[in-house]
Design a protein around this motif. Structure first.
Motif, short mmCIF file in Angstrom:
data_model
loop_
_atom_site.label_atom_id
_atom_site.label_comp_id
_atom_site.label_asym_id
_atom_site.label_seq_id
_atom_site.Cartn_x
_atom_site.Cartn_y
_atom_site.Cartn_z
N LEU A 1 0.81 -1.21 0.00
CA LEU A 1 0.00 0.00 0.00
C LEU A 1 0.85 1.27 0.00
O LEU A 1 0.36 2.35 -0.37
CB LEU A 1 -0.93 0.00 1.22
CG LEU A 1 -1.99 -1.09 1.28
CD1 LEU A 1 -2.74 -1.03 2.61
CD2 LEU A 1 -2.96 -0.98 0.11
N SER A 2 2.11 1.14 0.41
CA SER A 2 2.99 2.32 0.48
C SER A 2 3.79 2.54 -0.80
O SER A 2 4.50 3.55 -0.91
CB SER A 2 3.97 2.15 1.66
OG SER A 2 3.27 2.08 2.88
N GLU A 3 3.69 1.62 -1.74
CA GLU A 3 4.48 1.75 -2.98
C GLU A 3 4.15 3.00 -3.79
O GLU A 3 5.05 3.66 -4.31
CB GLU A 3 4.32 0.50 -3.84
CG GLU A 3 4.94 -0.77 -3.26
CD GLU A 3 6.45 -0.74 -3.18
OE1 GLU A 3 7.08 0.23 -3.67
OE2 GLU A 3 7.02 -1.68 -2.60
N ILE B 1 10.92 1.78 -10.25
CA ILE B 1 10.91 0.50 -9.54
C ILE B 1 9.71 0.41 -8.60
O ILE B 1 9.03 -0.61 -8.54
CB ILE B 1 12.23 0.31 -8.75
CG1 ILE B 1 13.39 0.11 -9.72
CG2 ILE B 1 12.13 -0.89 -7.80
CD1 ILE B 1 14.75 0.03 -9.04
N SER B 2 9.44 1.50 -7.88
CA SER B 2 8.30 1.50 -6.96
C SER B 2 6.99 1.31 -7.71
O SER B 2 6.10 0.57 -7.28
CB SER B 2 8.26 2.81 -6.16
OG SER B 2 9.37 2.91 -5.31
N PHE C 1 4.41 -1.96 -7.47
CA PHE C 1 2.99 -1.86 -7.14
C PHE C 1 2.13 -2.55 -8.19
O PHE C 1 1.18 -3.28 -7.85
CB PHE C 1 2.59 -0.39 -7.02
CG PHE C 1 1.16 -0.19 -6.60
CD1 PHE C 1 0.75 -0.50 -5.31
CD2 PHE C 1 0.22 0.29 -7.50
CE1 PHE C 1 -0.57 -0.33 -4.91
CE2 PHE C 1 -1.11 0.47 -7.11
CZ PHE C 1 -1.50 0.16 -5.82
N VAL C 2 2.46 -2.35 -9.45
CA VAL C 2 1.68 -2.96 -10.53
C VAL C 2 1.81 -4.49 -10.49
O VAL C 2 0.80 -5.22 -10.55
CB VAL C 2 2.14 -2.43 -11.90
CG1 VAL C 2 1.47 -3.21 -13.03
CG2 VAL C 2 1.81 -0.95 -12.03
N LEU C 3 3.03 -4.99 -10.37
CA LEU C 3 3.26 -6.43 -10.36
C LEU C 3 2.66 -7.10 -9.12
O LEU C 3 1.95 -8.11 -9.23
CB LEU C 3 4.76 -6.73 -10.42
CG LEU C 3 5.44 -6.54 -11.77
CD1 LEU C 3 6.94 -6.73 -11.63
CD2 LEU C 3 4.88 -7.53 -12.79
N ASN C 4 2.94 -6.53 -7.96
CA ASN C 4 2.47 -7.16 -6.74
C ASN C 4 0.96 -7.04 -6.55
O ASN C 4 0.33 -7.89 -5.93
CB ASN C 4 3.18 -6.56 -5.52
CG ASN C 4 4.64 -6.99 -5.45
OD1 ASN C 4 5.05 -7.97 -6.07
ND2 ASN C 4 5.43 -6.25 -4.70
N VAL D 1 6.05 -10.59 -5.68
CA VAL D 1 6.55 -11.08 -6.96
C VAL D 1 7.70 -10.22 -7.46
O VAL D 1 8.67 -10.72 -8.05
CB VAL D 1 5.41 -11.10 -8.00
CG1 VAL D 1 5.93 -11.57 -9.36
CG2 VAL D 1 4.26 -11.98 -7.53
N ALA D 2 7.62 -8.92 -7.24
CA ALA D 2 8.62 -7.99 -7.76
C ALA D 2 10.03 -8.29 -7.25
O ALA D 2 11.00 -8.19 -7.99
CB ALA D 2 8.22 -6.56 -7.42
#
Length: 250
Positions: free
Chosen positions: A85-87, A105-106, A110-113, A124-125
């Motif tokens: 949630l903090s990404e 990277i952040s 967020f998108v991947l996880n 996953v990231a």
């Protein structure tokens, strides 16, 4: 002090807990007045309340029960979801600090996880070397030249500064944190506290052996913030600060 050790200690600070050594802290104090901490007398009282009362009678027992009832894989998944949630805040702060790679990277994390990782349940990231960047508005303000301000000990939360307190409010406004209702916000805070307290179980002895836990944690807090601001490469004066911090260990 090793950076990894300082990182562990800051988890303790975030929840304001520790095991206290049975010593008279008044004897451990000197006439030295820390200019960063003009409210020391009040802060020490709050610190004592945090770890003598809240930790001893609430946080530690609840954490032990949580670790006993909930299996480790499930606890890891919950911690992953909370951290995910903090990404977005880390993404924004990466941009504000002119760190496009860190911001990318952040965002990627967020998108991947949030998708492949089932809303952050699985990290996953990290498996493809997209590691958490941990950028926050406190670091952003520091990069912009804003000073720490007063050192503060907050009930049930632990150490911060006026800059850190304001920054925490700002970070909480970003999506999706800004969309959480009060119940979800409290749940997130509680889960973060339990995860942080669990990670500190192995570090309790260090605080227990410290001559002055309050001063020790204060120094660790400032070192950790500096470590994050400089992305793990703080100025050389940090080495001198480490020797000062060691004075609070036997």
């Amino acid at each position: 002090m090793k950076p990894v050790l300082v990182s562990c200690l800051v988890l303790l600070m975030a929840t304001g807990c520790a095991s206290k050594k049975a010593v008279d802290e008044q004897q451990a104090q000197t006439n030295y007045q820390d200019p960063r901490d003009p409210l020391e007398s009040v802060n020490r009282d709050i610190w004592d309340f945090n770890y003598d009362v809240l930790d001893a009678y609430v946080l530690r027992p609840v954490t032990v029960g949580y670790m006993t009832v909930v299996p480790k894989p499930a606890r890891t998944g919950v911690a992953n979801m909370v951290n995910n949630l903090s990404e977005p805040a880390s993404f924004v702060n990466g941009l504000l600090q002119a760190k496009p790679k860190s911001a990318a990277i952040s965002l990627g994390r967020f998108v991947l996880n949030s998708s492949l990782g089932l809303f952050g349940l699985f990290d996953v990231a990290s498996r493809i070397d997209l590691n958490a960047q941990d950028e926050d508005f406190n670091q952003t303000l520091a990069v912009w030249g804003v000073g720490d301000g007063l050192y503060l000990m907050i009930p049930a939360m632990g150490p911060t500064t006026t800059r850190g307190l304001v920054a925490g409010v700002v970070d909480g406004l970003y999506f999706p944190l800004g969309m959480l209702n009060s119940n979800l916000t409290i749940t997130r805070f509680t889960l973060s506290a339990l995860d942080g307290r669990e990670q500190m179980m192995s570090m309790e002895q260090m605080l227990n052996d410290s001559v002055d836990p309050y001063a020790f944690i204060k120094e660790a807090y400032f070192q950790r913030v500096e470590f994050k601001v400089y992305d793990g490469n703080p100025p050389k004066k940090a080495e001198e600060d480490e020797s000062y911090l060691d004075e609070y260990l036997p």
